[in-house]
Design a protein around this motif. Structure first.
Motif, PDB file in Angstrom:
ATOM      1  N   ILE A  63       6.086 -12.582 -45.134  1.00 44.74           N
ATOM      2  CA  ILE A  63       6.453 -13.259 -43.669  1.00 44.74           C
ATOM      3  C   ILE A  63       5.918 -14.479 -43.345  1.00 44.74           C
ATOM      4  O   ILE A  63       4.696 -14.873 -43.808  1.00 44.74           O
ATOM      5  N   GLY A  66       8.564 -19.205 -44.824  1.00 42.98           N
ATOM      6  CA  GLY A  66       9.493 -20.349 -44.782  1.00 42.98           C
ATOM      7  C   GLY A  66      10.858 -20.017 -45.210  1.00 42.98           C
ATOM      8  O   GLY A  66      11.668 -21.083 -45.301  1.00 42.98           O
ATOM      9  N   SER A  69      13.552 -20.999 -42.423  1.00 46.22           N
ATOM     10  CA  SER A  69      13.419 -22.414 -42.275  1.00 46.22           C
ATOM     11  C   SER A  69      13.836 -23.146 -43.553  1.00 46.22           C
ATOM     12  O   SER A  69      14.474 -24.200 -43.342  1.00 46.22           O
ATOM     13  N   VAL A  88      13.633 -18.931 -36.699  1.00 46.39           N
ATOM     14  CA  VAL A  88      12.250 -19.141 -37.358  1.00 46.39           C
ATOM     15  C   VAL A  88      11.002 -18.711 -36.467  1.00 46.39           C
ATOM     16  O   VAL A  88      11.492 -18.769 -35.160  1.00 46.39           O
ATOM     17  N   GLY A  89       9.827 -18.542 -37.103  1.00 45.56           N
ATOM     18  CA  GLY A  89       8.853 -18.418 -36.249  1.00 45.56           C
ATOM     19  C   GLY A  89       7.432 -17.569 -36.884  1.00 45.56           C
ATOM     20  O   GLY A  89       7.691 -17.207 -38.091  1.00 45.56           O
ATOM     21  N   ASP A 167       3.548 -30.321 -46.836  1.00 44.92           N
ATOM     22  CA  ASP A 167       3.016 -31.285 -45.751  1.00 44.92           C
ATOM     23  C   ASP A 167       1.637 -30.775 -45.433  1.00 44.92           C
ATOM     24  O   ASP A 167       0.563 -31.645 -44.663  1.00 44.92           O
ATOM     25  N   VAL A 207       8.922 -27.801 -51.195  1.00 44.04           N
ATOM     26  CA  VAL A 207       9.812 -28.264 -50.067  1.00 44.04           C
ATOM     27  C   VAL A 207       8.843 -28.486 -48.914  1.00 44.04           C
ATOM     28  O   VAL A 207       7.848 -27.880 -48.812  1.00 44.04           O
ATOM     29  N   LYS A 208       9.543 -29.068 -48.148  1.00 44.90           N
ATOM     30  CA  LYS A 208       9.047 -29.523 -46.792  1.00 44.90           C
ATOM     31  C   LYS A 208      10.415 -29.047 -45.917  1.00 44.90           C
ATOM     32  O   LYS A 208      11.289 -29.944 -45.990  1.00 44.90           O
TER      33      LYS A 208
HETATM   34  N1  LIG Z   1       4.547 -27.532 -41.488  1.00 49.13           N
HETATM   35  C1  LIG Z   1       5.669 -26.725 -41.644  1.00 49.13           C
HETATM   36  N2  LIG Z   1       5.967 -25.718 -41.134  1.00 49.13           N
HETATM   37  C2  LIG Z   1       6.975 -24.884 -41.715  1.00 49.13           C
HETATM   38  C3  LIG Z   1       7.497 -25.030 -42.968  1.00 49.13           C
HETATM   39  N3  LIG Z   1       8.538 -24.280 -43.261  1.00 49.13           N
HETATM   40  C4  LIG Z   1       8.446 -23.315 -42.145  1.00 49.13           C
HETATM   41  N4  LIG Z   1       7.418 -23.766 -41.444  1.00 49.13           N
HETATM   42  C5  LIG Z   1       6.917 -22.992 -40.302  1.00 49.13           C
HETATM   43  O1  LIG Z   1       6.219 -21.753 -40.294  1.00 49.13           O
HETATM   44  C6  LIG Z   1       6.829 -20.565 -39.770  1.00 49.13           C
HETATM   45  C7  LIG Z   1       7.472 -19.597 -40.321  1.00 49.13           C
HETATM   46  O2  LIG Z   1       8.594 -19.930 -40.996  1.00 49.13           O
HETATM   47  P1  LIG Z   1      10.045 -18.911 -41.320  1.00 49.13           P
HETATM   48  O3  LIG Z   1      11.054 -19.709 -41.590  1.00 49.13           O
HETATM   49  O4  LIG Z   1      10.309 -18.093 -39.712  1.00 49.13           O
HETATM   50  O5  LIG Z   1       9.537 -17.963 -42.164  1.00 49.13           O
HETATM   51  P2  LIG Z   1       9.922 -16.756 -42.776  1.00 49.13           P
HETATM   52  O6  LIG Z   1       9.125 -15.387 -41.988  1.00 49.13           O
HETATM   53  O7  LIG Z   1       9.567 -16.453 -44.236  1.00 49.13           O
HETATM   54  O8  LIG Z   1      11.495 -16.645 -42.472  1.00 49.13           O
HETATM   55  C8  LIG Z   1       7.680 -21.393 -38.501  1.00 49.13           C
HETATM   56  O9  LIG Z   1       6.759 -21.661 -37.359  1.00 49.13           O
HETATM   57  C9  LIG Z   1       8.069 -22.479 -39.150  1.00 49.13           C
HETATM   58  O10 LIG Z   1       8.551 -23.839 -38.324  1.00 49.13           O
HETATM   59  C10 LIG Z   1       7.016 -26.484 -43.520  1.00 49.13           C
HETATM   60  O11 LIG Z   1       7.504 -26.838 -44.789  1.00 49.13           O
HETATM   61  N5  LIG Z   1       6.160 -27.098 -43.015  1.00 49.13           N
END
Ligand SMILES: Nc1nc2c(ncn2[C@@H]2O[C@H](COP(=O)(O)OP(=O)(O)O)[C@@H](O)[C@H]2O)c(=O)[nH]1
Ligand SMILES: [Mg+2]
Length: 262
Positions: A63, A66, A69, A88-89, A167, A207-208
């Protein structure tokens, strides 16, 4: 030789930055390259004769890694603007309201399809990991990852890793994403994951994703499309192989056994 005085200078480029050879070759990040990639990927369809209309790509991982995202980054790359279609979060107050860390799925689980058609199967899998935490994954997560890897390999699918949040590895990376393939710290993270999971480094994609940005970034789109291209390529290979193997499938090899579940 007796040296009485010596001056040592760092060798740098015209802008004062140290130059490194890229550890992975990539075309220059540009709008043209993104256009090229999107035009290459958009028309791709599952191979003829496979009876499959859509590629099924699965993203798995801890969890907040990313995953959502990354999907948004791919959608943004095709749309040419920052899109946030998938919520996302961070965890705790994050978007996933009910999270079951590990629930065993068995042949008796509701909705379990024990003899999936090729269209119902997964054709490509990416494990999405936060690059800044790969060094301290918990034993539980490592165990889950290894279980998944075993199942994926048994299905003849190779594991791809999407390494997010690069990043966060170094301030310079956040400042200049275009230099990612020259940064040794990113290379080290890629090598670490490749070693940890026993997969080749060229199956690991740094990736970013969009996080705080409101404007589009060429590098974000390039990373997302490069990873997507690999996933689609692998899905195509799997489908072609399975289509050629269709005689075996009719004989029952496509049936799921209890040991296929996790
Ligand atoms: N700095 C940074 N934050 C990221 C990146 N990818 C995701 N996030 C942040 O990480 C948090 C979790 O991402 P999310 O996509 O919801 O993760 P999931 O639970 O795997 O779907 C969010 O606050 C995103 O904005 C990234 O490449 N760089
Ligand atoms: Mg999510």
């Amino acid at each position: 030789m007796v040296v009485t005085e010596m001056e040592v200078y760092a060798v740098s480029g015209a802008d004062g930055k140290k130059r490194h050879r890229p550890w992975r070759k990539c075309s220059d990040f540009s709008d043209e390259y993104i256009k090229l990639l999107t035009e290459e990927l958009a028309p791709l369809r599952p191979p003829n004769g496979s009876d499959v209309t859509n590629f099924c790509l699965l993203l798995i991982g801890p969890i907040s890694g990313g995953k959502s995202s990354f999907i948004n980054a791919v959608l943004s790359a095709f749309a040419g603007k920052v899109i946030q279609k998938v919520a996302v979060g961070e965890s705790e107050q994050g978007v996933t309201k009910r999270f079951s860390p590990y629930r065993h799925v068995s042949l008796r689980s509701v909705g379990f399809i024990s003899k999936p058609t090729l269209a119902q199967e997964i054709h490509s899998v990416a494990l999405v990991l936060d690059a800044s935490t790969v060094s301290d994954l918990s034993p539980t997560i490592k165990c889950m990852i290894n279980d998944c890897k075993r199942l994926i390999l048994e299905k003849g699918i190779q594991l791809v890793v999407i390494l997010t949040k690069i990043d966060k590895l170094h301030k310079d990376i956040a400042d200049d994403l275009a230099d990612v393939f020259k940064h040794q710290v990113v290379n080290a993270a890629v090598e670490k994951v490749s070693e940890m999971l026993g997969i080749p480094p060229n199956n690991v994609f740094p990736v970013k994703n969009y996080h705080s940005e409101v404007e589009t970034e060429v590098a974000v789109h390039t990373f997302a499309l490069m990873a997507l291209r690999k996933l689609i390529c692998m899905a195509s290979d799997v489908l072609e192989e399975r289509t050629n193997d269709s005689d075996d499938r009719t004989a029952g090899s496509g049936e799921v056994k209890e040991s296929d579940t996790a």
